[in-house]
Scaffold this active site. Sequence first.
Site, short mmCIF file in Angstrom:
data_model
loop_
_atom_site.label_atom_id
_atom_site.label_comp_id
_atom_site.label_asym_id
_atom_site.label_seq_id
_atom_site.Cartn_x
_atom_site.Cartn_y
_atom_site.Cartn_z
N LYS A 123 8.41 -17.85 -10.30
CA LYS A 123 7.95 -16.46 -11.13
C LYS A 123 6.38 -17.32 -11.51
CE LYS A 123 8.51 -12.97 -14.68
NZ LYS A 123 8.87 -12.54 -15.62
N ASP A 139 -3.44 -6.66 5.43
CA ASP A 139 -4.69 -7.31 6.19
C ASP A 139 -4.86 -8.52 5.75
OD1 ASP A 139 -5.71 -5.94 8.26
OD2 ASP A 139 -6.91 -4.85 6.91
N LYS A 196 -9.03 -3.54 19.75
CA LYS A 196 -8.05 -4.25 19.83
C LYS A 196 -7.93 -4.09 21.48
CE LYS A 196 -7.91 -3.82 15.14
NZ LYS A 196 -6.50 -3.67 13.77
N LYS A 256 -12.51 -0.29 16.73
CA LYS A 256 -11.03 -1.24 16.87
C LYS A 256 -10.72 -0.45 18.06
CE LYS A 256 -10.38 -0.15 11.93
NZ LYS A 256 -9.85 0.03 10.70
N ASN A 286 0.72 -0.90 -0.34
CA ASN A 286 -0.06 -0.10 -0.29
C ASN A 286 0.62 0.99 -0.06
OD1 ASN A 286 0.23 0.85 3.10
ND2 ASN A 286 -0.48 -0.89 3.14
N1 CTP Z 1 -2.79 -3.51 12.11
C1 CTP Z 1 -2.46 -5.07 13.42
N2 CTP Z 1 -1.89 -5.89 12.71
C2 CTP Z 1 -2.60 -6.26 11.03
C3 CTP Z 1 -3.63 -4.90 10.41
C4 CTP Z 1 -3.68 -4.20 11.50
O1 CTP Z 1 -1.53 -4.52 14.23
N3 CTP Z 1 -2.89 -7.59 10.24
C5 CTP Z 1 -2.90 -2.32 12.80
C6 CTP Z 1 -2.54 -1.24 12.40
O2 CTP Z 1 -0.88 -0.68 12.80
C7 CTP Z 1 -3.08 -0.02 12.96
C8 CTP Z 1 -4.72 -0.91 13.43
O3 CTP Z 1 -4.54 -1.96 13.22
O4 CTP Z 1 -2.98 0.17 14.35
C9 CTP Z 1 -6.14 -0.61 12.66
O5 CTP Z 1 -5.78 -0.80 11.65
P1 CTP Z 1 -6.59 -1.03 10.39
O6 CTP Z 1 -5.96 -2.22 9.29
O7 CTP Z 1 -7.41 -0.07 9.87
O8 CTP Z 1 -7.96 -1.92 11.19
P2 CTP Z 1 -8.54 -3.60 10.40
O9 CTP Z 1 -8.93 -3.50 12.35
O10 CTP Z 1 -7.65 -4.24 9.21
O11 CTP Z 1 -9.68 -2.62 9.81
P3 CTP Z 1 -10.49 -2.66 8.36
O12 CTP Z 1 -11.30 -4.26 8.74
O13 CTP Z 1 -11.41 -1.98 8.47
O14 CTP Z 1 -9.24 -3.36 7.82
#
Ligand code: CTP
Length: 405
Positions: free
Chosen positions: A291, A282, A343, A339, A210
């Site tokens: 490859k 995610d 979390k 979140k 990203n």
């Molecule tokens: N984060 C994490 N581990 C992951 C993905 C995200 O610790 N595998 C952390 C990110 O660093 C951020 C927080 O979680 O601090 C929120 O990330 P985000 O991707 O916005 O949230 P998600 O819970 O993944 O939300 P969504 O399902 O809407 O993508």
Amino acid sequence: MLLGVSGGIAAYKACETVRRLTEHGLLVQVLMTEAATQFVSPLTFATLSGQPVWTDEFTSSIGTPASSQDVVAHIDTVEQADVFLVAPATANTIAKIAHGIADNLLTSAAVAWRGPALIAPAMNYRMYENPVTQENLRALSQRGYTEIEPEEGWLACGETGRGRLASVSRIVSAVLRVLQERDGRLSGRRICVTAGSTREQIDPVRFISNASTGVLALKCASALAADGAQIDLVCGTGVSPELLAEVPAEITKVESAAEMKASVEEQIDGCDALLMLAAVADFAPASAKHKIRKGEHEVLNLELRRTDDILYGLRQNKDIVKIGVSLETEDALERARTKLKEKALDAIVAVDYGTDEAPYGDVSLRAGILTGEGEHLPMGLRTKPELAGEIAHLTAMLLNNKGRR
Ligand code: CTP
């Protein structure tokens, strides 16, 4: 901080130094010698620092009404600053400071100065190597000055040798390190900050990632360091090496979400806080060993699996302060609040990416901060250094509430 600029061609590099120091959240008060004003206009520094520039004890300075400047200006400015940097420092200015000669505003400020000081020489290599300059620098170092040594290379006089002003990154990093060593609000605290994006390999040459630049995370790291914290920086991809070089931190570089998770879990034991500001993938594909060839596929389906959520995995850890970030294109505050709870975070930075005013990766963004108690910082358009300062301030407050481990 105070930045004394003396008269050499390298004064032009002090402009970029001011800009970058300001971006790390420092308030820079520039003092120029008369000779320095021959190379760069005080107006340039006043514009870059957003502060009036002091040039002489007896004349008015750019950006300040004449009446508000008086002959004790150097004592006032000196009393308010945390660190003093002279860059570039000419042989003449070095000699004067080493001998306590106070014949202009810069050298008077140096004589009045009591705190941490840095000096970045820039001159012809024969002047730098001259035993008298070396003796003066030794005298200053014995009195606690940190020398940011000049570099070798092409000099403005057409010769090559050691005498070029240190790079802006080295100067900025040295200033931040000196601030980190002071007795700050966060002295004795260790904070893990994650930055940048992660990169999930599709095959050995392709990946999914990203656009995160890590700028906000790095500015947070430097703001925390300037307050005395030791920083463990877990750095993903997409981060500018130049900016990374400025941040005073122990840096661990990682690529994938799995590597980031392993690294955070390793660091967390010795830390008082975790700022999870990286844009972690995610979903990740199972990487092909070789490859993928286009001739073998008319349609290529990638199967993506959920990565482990690092913060969620740490939700039982109540000993440390945990701050996350949430970037959304709609319902930014509501989703961030969810979140925060799911979390078990102490705070979350809610970024609203839904508007056109602040595109992703730009210098400013639309953001607010939520804590368990409610809205700590209302949603608004702010620059990344500004937001980073707020996050650092909140981290110090939350750590204070939690007490020492
Ligand atoms: N984060 C994490 N581990 C992951 C993905 C995200 O610790 N595998 C952390 C990110 O660093 C951020 C927080 O979680 O601090 C929120 O990330 P985000 O991707 O916005 O949230 P998600 O819970 O993944 O939300 P969504 O399902 O809407 O993508």
